[in-house]
Write an enzyme that holds these catalytic residues in place. Structure first.
Site, short mmCIF file in Angstrom:
data_model
loop_
_atom_site.label_atom_id
_atom_site.label_comp_id
_atom_site.label_asym_id
_atom_site.label_seq_id
_atom_site.Cartn_x
_atom_site.Cartn_y
_atom_site.Cartn_z
N LYS A 1 18.12 22.19 42.89
CA LYS A 1 18.12 21.77 41.68
C LYS A 1 17.86 21.19 41.26
CE LYS A 1 22.73 23.70 42.41
NZ LYS A 1 23.83 23.47 44.02
N LYS B 1 20.43 36.41 42.80
CA LYS B 1 21.85 37.08 43.33
C LYS B 1 22.57 36.47 42.54
CE LYS B 1 23.53 32.36 44.60
NZ LYS B 1 24.51 31.97 44.72
N LYS C 1 27.21 32.35 39.39
CA LYS C 1 28.38 31.83 38.41
C LYS C 1 27.99 31.48 37.20
CE LYS C 1 32.07 29.31 41.78
NZ LYS C 1 31.06 28.38 41.74
P1 ADP Z 1 27.89 27.82 44.17
O1 ADP Z 1 28.96 26.22 44.55
O2 ADP Z 1 26.89 27.07 44.93
O3 ADP Z 1 28.05 27.95 42.61
P2 ADP Z 1 29.38 29.21 44.70
O4 ADP Z 1 30.96 28.64 44.78
O5 ADP Z 1 29.55 29.84 43.74
O6 ADP Z 1 28.56 28.26 45.19
O7 ADP Z 1 29.94 30.14 46.14
C1 ADP Z 1 31.11 30.28 47.01
C2 ADP Z 1 30.91 31.11 48.16
O8 ADP Z 1 30.31 32.61 47.30
C3 ADP Z 1 29.87 30.52 49.13
O9 ADP Z 1 30.43 31.65 50.14
C4 ADP Z 1 28.55 31.64 48.71
O10 ADP Z 1 28.51 31.85 50.02
C5 ADP Z 1 29.33 32.67 48.16
N1 ADP Z 1 28.35 33.27 47.16
C6 ADP Z 1 27.99 33.43 45.64
N2 ADP Z 1 27.07 34.02 45.29
C7 ADP Z 1 26.53 35.22 46.03
C8 ADP Z 1 26.86 36.45 46.07
N3 ADP Z 1 25.60 36.33 45.25
N4 ADP Z 1 25.69 36.68 47.50
C9 ADP Z 1 27.30 36.70 48.39
N5 ADP Z 1 27.63 35.61 48.46
C10 ADP Z 1 27.88 35.24 46.90
#
Ligand code: ADP
Length: 326
Positions: free
Chosen positions: A107, A189, A192
């Site tokens: 970040k 990965k 969002k």
């Molecule tokens: P961030 O706030 O960092 O974007 P998220 O809100 O996206 O995190 O994460 C929500 C959940 O989704 C977490 O449990 C995270 O581990 C899971 N997650 C997010 N992206 C992936 C991915 N590409 N593969 C597997 N799990 C994911």
């Protein structure tokens, strides 16, 4: 206990890394799932879209099968005592260990203009969110492994200093490895906010799903029978294993092994299977979003359950620390 930040549209990674397990766990455990709105302020200080995003995350989880009558499903900011626990835990979290966290370093690289203390102490707030319910199992994707290790350290440190209050929390995926859903271009990965054309969102329409899947990185095929798969090909198979039928997967695996695979056909099949998976969720989300009264009721009901659990823990915490003078 687990949470998802309302910072954008949910995607297949959120579903297979996290929500799929929420839906299973709500049948077997006392569960607390939250929309992590306070965490989103560390990187998204502009709150114009926040309400719409919170509603969407609620609706998307419910459309995927989360049942607010089974699990407590609430907004992080509705549980004020989490902020108190966060304060106590901050006194046990060391600057050096926080600065070493991989997500913090990422970040800092991506938002050099806003390296705030909330970002540094993100794993501390996350720990407070988890242990305020004295939770043991935290269904998360692989990217959260290091944060969970920190949560375990902070909980143990508290217990060591003030007496046993918290169980050790750990990342949970029904005895299987934690999941990482790769992006379609094979570079990281699904996420969002980054890599949007290489991420499949639960809100994508059928045409967009087809377009994204057809652009997934492939090559001209293996040069010899039973060759190992390059990472980006393994990724496409991994996505197929998430949504396609077993016989379809077996067919393409066999085609790969005997060098007759046609990636165009594989991607067409994968796109149709993705559409079968995503379209019904998208339709449910749209219906739920229209009913603001229902969403409000979900949030109120969730906050009530979560506040009850938080209040009980905080009584134990204050007593253990010695903040009881009467
Ligand atoms: P961030 O706030 O960092 O974007 P998220 O809100 O996206 O995190 O994460 C929500 C959940 O989704 C977490 O449990 C995270 O581990 C899971 N997650 C997010 N992206 C992936 C991915 N590409 N593969 C597997 N799990 C994911």
């Amino acid at each position: 206990m687990s949470g998802i930040r309302p910072t954008g549209l949910l995607h297949l990674g959120n579903y297979f890394g996290a929500i799929r397990n929420y839906v299973k766990m709500q049948e077997d455990f006392e569960c607390y799932f939250m929309v992590a709105d306070l965490h989103s302020l560390t990187t998204h200080p502009d709150t114009k879209e926040l309400k719409a995003n919170v509603h969407r995350v609620l609706a998307e989880n419910i459309a995927c099968g989360l049942d607010p009558d089974k699990a407590a499903f609430y907004c992080q900011s509705h549980i004020h005592e989490t902020a108190e626990l966060y304060l106590y835990l901050n006194m046990m979290a060391y600057k050096g260990e926080l600065e070493k966290t991989a997500t913090f370093k990422d970040k800092v690289r991506s938002h050099p203009d806003n390296v705030n203390a909330g970002l540094l102490t993100y794993p501390v707030l996350q720990t407070a969110d988890i242990i305020i319910h004295r939770a043991k199992y935290v269904p998360v994707g692989k990217d959260q492994e290091q944060h969970l290790e920190m949560a375990r350290n902070f909980a143990n440190r508290f217990n060591h200093r003030y007496g046993e209050v918290f169980p050790e929390p750990s990342a949970f995926n029904y005895n299987q490895d934690l999941v990482k859903v790769p992006s379609l271009d094979g570079t990281g990965k699904m996420s969002k906010s980054e890599n949007q054309m290489a991420t499949l969102y639960l809100a994508d329409d059928d045409e967009l799903i087809r377009k994204k899947v057809m652009k997934a990185k492939t090559d001209s095929g293996p040069g010899a029978n039973n060759s190992p798969k390059p990472d980006y090909i393994e990724n496409v198979f991994l996505l197929m294993r998430l949504v396609s039928a077993d016989d379809v997967i077996r067919k393409f695996e066999a085609d790969y092994d005997n060098c007759s695979i046609r990636y165009g056909d594989l991607k067409k099949q994968l796109a149709e299977d993705m559409i079968q998976f995503i379209a019904p969720i998208r339709q449910k989300v749209n219906a739920i979003l229209e009913d603001e009264k229902y969403l409000r009721q979900v949030m109120e009901q969730g906050a009530e359950k979560a506040n009850r659990s938080a209040a009980a823990t905080m009584q134990l915490v204050r007593d253990a620390i010695g903040l009881n003078y009467y």
